[in-house]
Motif scaffolding. Structure first.
Motif, short mmCIF file in Angstrom:
data_model
loop_
_atom_site.label_atom_id
_atom_site.label_comp_id
_atom_site.label_asym_id
_atom_site.label_seq_id
_atom_site.Cartn_x
_atom_site.Cartn_y
_atom_site.Cartn_z
N PHE A 17 -54.55 -5.04 -24.91
CA PHE A 17 -53.52 -4.13 -25.43
C PHE A 17 -53.70 -3.86 -26.92
O PHE A 17 -52.88 -3.17 -27.53
CB PHE A 17 -52.11 -4.68 -25.16
CG PHE A 17 -51.78 -4.81 -23.70
CD1 PHE A 17 -51.85 -3.71 -22.86
CD2 PHE A 17 -51.41 -6.03 -23.15
CE1 PHE A 17 -51.55 -3.82 -21.50
CE2 PHE A 17 -51.11 -6.15 -21.80
CZ PHE A 17 -51.18 -5.05 -20.98
N HIS A 52 -53.74 -10.16 -14.17
CA HIS A 52 -53.98 -9.45 -12.91
C HIS A 52 -55.26 -9.88 -12.22
O HIS A 52 -56.28 -10.09 -12.89
CB HIS A 52 -54.11 -7.94 -13.19
CG HIS A 52 -52.91 -7.29 -13.80
ND1 HIS A 52 -51.64 -7.42 -13.28
CD2 HIS A 52 -52.78 -6.46 -14.88
CE1 HIS A 52 -50.80 -6.70 -14.02
NE2 HIS A 52 -51.46 -6.12 -14.99
N HIS A 85 -57.14 -3.73 -16.52
CA HIS A 85 -56.83 -4.45 -17.76
C HIS A 85 -56.33 -5.85 -17.44
O HIS A 85 -55.85 -6.11 -16.33
CB HIS A 85 -55.76 -3.69 -18.57
CG HIS A 85 -54.44 -3.65 -17.87
ND1 HIS A 85 -54.16 -2.74 -16.87
CD2 HIS A 85 -53.33 -4.43 -17.98
CE1 HIS A 85 -52.94 -2.97 -16.39
NE2 HIS A 85 -52.42 -3.99 -17.05
ZN ZN Z 1 -50.64 -4.82 -16.53
#
Ligand code: ZN
Ligand code: VGL
Length: 202
Positions: A17, A52, A85
């Protein structure tokens, strides 16, 4: 030091991010010195980590014919699709190296179920599956939360909405956040959280 019933919740200050990352938020790394300083003011400090599997259903790559930032309908409702991501165990999912992680009492991971995304630190995007953070904060006697991190209009905003809904006195320090701002998402996040009683400060 503030009261024992106040927690700082630092949302998703991870490499992906920050500039150079897979879902970079403009200026994402600029907020880190302030967040590090804020940690010294709170007796309860929680970090969240977007986490994730490589085949997560929020990734555009898992949907034929779809591109990042398109939307699809999931069983739990509309879901924005993202570039892949924060794949667990990768450098992209690691905290930014400048973020102080030693002061954290708890690291809470979210988004690890393939079929459900999780923006909020409290509930996944089905708005029902709990992450466990509420139970932790209750057991620590927390009543007030201050939210900082990435991104203002997604993970910070959804976390603030849920915190207020769970009865915490909730503040977002907007100057210690940065936004993605997708199709008015920042204004929408501010409006809906303010309607729920969240205080926005700079
Ligand atoms: Zn995410
Ligand atoms: C986030 C999109 C996808 C966030 C996480 O941390 O705001 N946004 N996953």
């Amino acid at each position: 030091m503030r009261n024992n019933d106040e927690a700082l919740i630092v949302i998703d200050v991870q490499n992906d991010f920050c500039p150079g990352g897979a879902l970079a938020v403009a200026g994402g790394d600029e907020i880190i010195p302030r967040i590090n300083a804020l940690m010294q003011e709170f007796s309860v400090v929680v970090l969240t980590q977007d986490w994730h599997p490589p085949t997560h259903s929020s990734f555009a790559a898992m949907h034929a014919g779809k591109a990042p930032f398109d939307s699809v309908n999931m069983p739990y409702g509309p879901q924005t699709l993202w570039p892949s991501h924060c794949i667990w165990g990768t450098q992209g999912a690691a905290f930014h190296p400048d973020l102080h992680t030693d002061p954290a009492d708890l690291v809470i991971r979210k988004g690890f179920r393939e079929a459900i995304d999780s923006y909020s630190a409290f509930f996944e995007n089905d708005r029902k599956t709990a992450t466990g953070l509420h139970g932790y904060l209750q057991e620590r006697g927390v009543r007030k939360v201050t939210l900082v991190g990435l991104a203002t209009d997604f993970c910070v905003g959804f976390s603030a909405q849920d915190a207020a809904g769970l009865g915490y006195a909730t503040t977002v320090l907007e100057g210690a956040c940065r936004a993605i701002d997708l199709g008015g998402s920042l204004a929408a996040a501010k409006a809906s959280t303010q309607a729920a009683g969240v205080i926005w400060l700079d």
